[in-house]
Design an enzyme around this catalytic site. Structure first.
Site, mmCIF file in Angstrom:
data_model
loop_
_atom_site.group_PDB
_atom_site.id
_atom_site.type_symbol
_atom_site.label_atom_id
_atom_site.label_comp_id
_atom_site.label_asym_id
_atom_site.label_seq_id
_atom_site.Cartn_x
_atom_site.Cartn_y
_atom_site.Cartn_z
ATOM 1 N N THR A 174 0.745 -1.115 0.094
ATOM 2 C CA THR A 174 0.068 0.044 -0.052
ATOM 3 C C THR A 174 0.829 1.268 -0.007
ATOM 4 O O THR A 174 0.264 2.420 -0.073
ATOM 5 C CB THR A 174 -0.982 0.010 1.119
ATOM 6 O OG1 THR A 174 -0.364 -0.500 2.406
ATOM 7 C CG2 THR A 174 -2.230 -0.791 0.905
ATOM 8 N N THR A 177 6.497 2.623 2.631
ATOM 9 C CA THR A 177 7.847 2.869 2.306
ATOM 10 C C THR A 177 7.815 4.225 1.457
ATOM 11 O O THR A 177 8.378 5.004 1.746
ATOM 12 C CB THR A 177 8.791 1.823 1.580
ATOM 13 O OG1 THR A 177 8.498 0.748 2.616
ATOM 14 C CG2 THR A 177 9.841 2.172 1.668
ATOM 15 N N GLU A 391 -18.764 -22.033 -16.886
ATOM 16 C CA GLU A 391 -18.460 -20.651 -16.721
ATOM 17 C C GLU A 391 -19.968 -19.738 -17.012
ATOM 18 O O GLU A 391 -20.371 -18.555 -16.259
ATOM 19 C CB GLU A 391 -17.452 -19.689 -17.841
ATOM 20 C CG GLU A 391 -16.217 -20.512 -17.334
ATOM 21 C CD GLU A 391 -15.470 -20.490 -16.043
ATOM 22 O OE1 GLU A 391 -16.287 -19.444 -15.231
ATOM 23 O OE2 GLU A 391 -14.712 -21.292 -15.447
HETATM 24 C C1 NHX Z 1 -6.692 -29.076 -12.493
HETATM 25 N N1 NHX Z 1 -7.682 -26.716 -13.169
HETATM 26 O O1 NHX Z 1 -6.231 -28.340 -11.668
HETATM 27 C C2 NHX Z 1 -7.271 -28.058 -13.657
HETATM 28 C C3 NHX Z 1 -6.030 -27.688 -14.707
HETATM 29 C C4 NHX Z 1 -14.146 -25.971 -13.612
HETATM 30 C C5 NHX Z 1 -13.770 -25.149 -15.636
HETATM 31 N N2 NHX Z 1 -6.819 -29.941 -12.688
HETATM 32 O O2 NHX Z 1 -14.510 -22.101 -11.287
HETATM 33 O O3 NHX Z 1 -10.275 -23.622 -13.718
HETATM 34 O O4 NHX Z 1 -9.437 -27.441 -12.032
HETATM 35 O O5 NHX Z 1 -15.447 -20.469 -12.824
HETATM 36 C C6 NHX Z 1 -7.751 -18.859 -9.575
HETATM 37 C C7 NHX Z 1 -9.216 -19.120 -9.951
HETATM 38 C C8 NHX Z 1 -6.860 -23.526 -10.277
HETATM 39 C C9 NHX Z 1 -6.952 -19.817 -9.898
HETATM 40 C C10 NHX Z 1 -9.634 -20.309 -10.171
HETATM 41 C C11 NHX Z 1 -6.425 -21.941 -10.346
HETATM 42 C C12 NHX Z 1 -9.080 -22.694 -10.120
HETATM 43 C C13 NHX Z 1 -12.271 -22.334 -12.354
HETATM 44 C C14 NHX Z 1 -8.738 -25.206 -10.425
HETATM 45 C C15 NHX Z 1 -13.067 -23.866 -14.069
HETATM 46 N N3 NHX Z 1 -14.208 -20.744 -12.820
HETATM 47 N N4 NHX Z 1 -10.511 -24.842 -11.926
HETATM 48 C C16 NHX Z 1 -13.575 -21.678 -11.926
HETATM 49 C C17 NHX Z 1 -11.135 -23.977 -12.835
HETATM 50 C C18 NHX Z 1 -8.900 -26.622 -12.300
HETATM 51 C C19 NHX Z 1 -8.039 -23.581 -10.282
HETATM 52 C C20 NHX Z 1 -7.394 -21.141 -10.055
HETATM 53 C C21 NHX Z 1 -8.645 -21.370 -10.164
HETATM 54 C C22 NHX Z 1 -13.272 -25.130 -14.544
HETATM 55 C C23 NHX Z 1 -12.400 -23.543 -12.743
HETATM 56 C C24 NHX Z 1 -9.125 -25.225 -11.776
HETATM 57 ZN ZN ZN Z 2 -16.220 -21.704 -11.270
#
Ligand code: NHX
Ligand code: ZN
Length: 581
Positions: A174, A177, A391
């Site tokens: 924020t 520093t 989504e």
């Molecule tokens: C895995 N990823 O880990 C695979 C590659 C359900 C269509 N085996 O809920 O991407 O399962 O609405 C920030 C935010 C990882 C960082 C969400 C890192 C979720 C995200 C797990 C969509 N969107 N799941 C979702 C998803 C996954 C993950 C994230 C994150 C999916 C879902 C990731």
């Molecule tokens: Zn989701």
């Protein structure tokens, strides 16, 4: 002639034979010098391991002599011994200097007990309050210190005692520093800065002496600002049991140095921390850090102002709407926003352009939220469909509920964070409160992704794990902290531990209550999930239609989404095909 160890030089004066014939036979391949006017060729060569060379030279009638080459010898021996020594000295001094920079080692190479504060002399601090945006209240609190440093006699005349120190409190990034530096810049006084951990690292017993040296230096330079970053590293509560002696000595030294100032010595100490609750009470009492200056995360207007400051340093092109960026970055710190601008500039360079566009800025917000795009990731058509439905499930549930934030963007481009897609929501105006209905709407929206998967594919995936975590944490907070439960009412069962560092909470209730809370959390999320499924069932044709568009385009804006949603009729023929998949 005896061949000594080491290098001997023979000087051969050739008289009888011409050089061309003699040289090869004797293996003299060195250099030949012809004395001016004479035919003689002089060879100077190194000694060879050839015992009858001398005999052969005699036989050949070569004039030769031993040339111990004193000059060269001395030089050579010197080089032989000196070079390695110099080499080691260079390496050692390099490492010690580095250690010195890291904070402690100055000690070893003579400067024992240097405080290692980085000092910027008065007038050379270029940061001013103009470089700090979105922190008007903090600036105001510190303005008094600036005016004191400008004009101390005004304060002494009236008999006022200046605060000796101010504690800048706030989450990371924020600008604590920056703010301290700006105080020095505004007042035009020297800025001595040191980080709390530097007091206690590496050499035991150095912390207290470093504090002494720091304050000695400060008194010499007064009026000046001493800035101690991350003061919690030294200022943690002394609990008495199993204490860290080193740290406690350092803290005691710090406390006594702060008391030691005669009032109005012209030294003002600023310190920064993001764990104020862990600081020793003694540090906070009047006469020490008696001012607390909160440096909070910027609000929407603050974010826009911060973005503007950073944007002024880069070249832009076309219309730039920084308030739109501020709107979609709730919770971002100044450092996050600086990073967004920089990422945008890097992105522009990467794509061979010379200026940053609004699109670069918007893309780099996505990068900050979910990582870079992973275009190379190959996703099967079936999985792509699941991702798209997931989504659109979120988006539809959000759009069809009162109290949910509008959809800003839907994308199914996988990201380096591991996210396969995400739906972004953004409020028009900044919100400071959330009512119960809105909190519940958030949970319903979070369950919308999984609900769409179940509804359309009759199966569920692991992908919803992040949604589930978020939904659970909102539901739990509603019940244990916000008094939004049906059966518990206004009782707190959880406290936030480190308000500025993540949202860790500590449970504070009986086991029976904990079990009841769990049951209530489950019921609340079940209710939300049912509601999400109902919404999606009622909007099934739109769900299919928008998912189809999303698969084709990979990213759609909130506006495009709403346009399809509000269009009078869906496309009837394709509907059934998609439904069966
Ligand atoms: C895995 N990823 O880990 C695979 C590659 C359900 C269509 N085996 O809920 O991407 O399962 O609405 C920030 C935010 C990882 C960082 C969400 C890192 C979720 C995200 C797990 C969509 N969107 N799941 C979702 C998803 C996954 C993950 C994230 C994150 C999916 C879902 C990731
Ligand atoms: Zn989701």
């Amino acid at each position: 002639m005896e061949l000594k160890s080491g290098i001997l030089y023979y000087t051969l004066k050739e008289t009888a034979q011409p050089a061309e014939t003699e040289a090869p036979r004797l293996n003299f391949s060195f250099r030949s010098m012809t004395a001016a006017g004479k035919k003689a060729t002089v060879y100077t060569v190194t000694a060879m391991n050839d015992p009858d060379l001398v005999t052969r030279l005699h036989e050949a009638g070569v004039t030769f002599s031993e040339n111990a080459g004193t000059g060269n010898m001395v030089l050579l021996i010197l080089l032989q011994y000196l070079i390695p020594i110099l080499f080691y000295v260079a390496i050692f001094s390099f490492f010690f200097r580095r250690m010195g920079k890291l904070g402690a080692g100055g000690g070893l190479m003579g400067g024992l007990g240097k405080s290692n504060a980085r000092t910027i002399d008065g007038g050379e601090v270029k940061t001013t309050f103009a470089d700090v945006a979105g922190q008007d209240e903090a600036k105001e609190s510190l303005q008094e210190i600036v005016s004191y440093l400008h004009n101390p006699q005004e304060y002494t005349e009236i008999g006022a005692r200046m605060p000796r120190g101010a504690l800048l409190i706030g989450p990371p990034g924020t600008g604590k520093t920056l703010m301290a530096r700006a105080v020095a810049g505004e007042a035009g006084v020297p800025f001595l800065s040191i980080s709390g951990p530097e007091f206690v690292e590496l050499f035991v017993g150095m912390g207290a002496s470093k504090v002494r040296d720091l304050f000695k230096e400060a008194r010499e330079k007064a009026p000046c600002i001493v800035f101690i970053d991350e003061i919690d590293a030294v200022g943690k509560k002394r609990d008495g049991i199993g204490g860290n002696d080193e740290r406690e000595q350092t803290l005691n030294q710090l406390l006594s140095e702060m008391d030691g100032f005669e009032g109005n010595s012209g030294v003002v100490i600023l310190a920064a921390t993001n764990r104020p609750e862990s600081l020793d009470k003694a540090l906070l009492r009047p006469g020490r850090f008696d001012r607390r200056v909160p440096v909070e995360l910027p609000d929407q207007g603050g974010r826009e102002a911060i973005l503007r400051i950073h944007c002024n340093r880069i070249k832009t092109e076309g219309p730039i709407d920084l308030s739109a960026i501020a709107r979609i970055t709730p919770g971002a710190s100044g450092a996050d926003l600086a990073n967004v601008i920089n990422e945008a500039a890097l992105c522009a360079v990467r794509s061979g352009r010379h200026a940053v566009t609004q699109k670069d800025l918007e893309d780099s917000v996505d990068v900050a939220l979910a990582g870079k795009q992973r275009k190379s990731m190959v996703i099967s058509p079936h999985e792509k469909e699941i991702i798209a439905y997931h989504e659109v499930g979120h988006a539809l549930v959000a759009a069809r509920q009162k109290g949910a934030s509008p959809v800003h963007k839907i994308t199914i481009i996988p990201r380096t964070s591991g996210a396969l897609g995400f739906t972004m929501q953004a409020d028009e105006d900044e919100r400071f409160l959330m009512d119960k209905q809105e909190a519940f709407a958030k949970i319903v929206t979070l369950t919308g992704g999984r609900a769409a998967e179940e509804l359309c594919f009759d199966s569920v995936t692991t992908g919803a794990s992040n949604d589930i975590e978020q939904a659970t944490s909102i539901a739990r907070a509603m019940i244990t902290r916000y008094g939004m439960s049906e059966s518990f009412g206004m009782t707190a069962f959880e406290q936030v531990v480190n308000p500025y560092l993540g949202n860790d909470t500590a449970m504070n209730c009986s086991q029976e209550t904990a079990a009841r809370i769990d049951r209530e959390v489950i019921a609340l999320i079940d209710k939300a999930y049912d509601q999400a499924k109902t919404i999606l069932k009622d909007n099934r044709s739109k769900l299919d239609e928008i998912a189809r568009v999303l698969i084709a385009r990979e990213t759609i804006t909130g506006q495009e989404f709403m346009d399809i949603l509000n269009a009078p009729v869906a496309l009837p023929p394709k509907q059934e095909e998609t439904e069966q998949e």
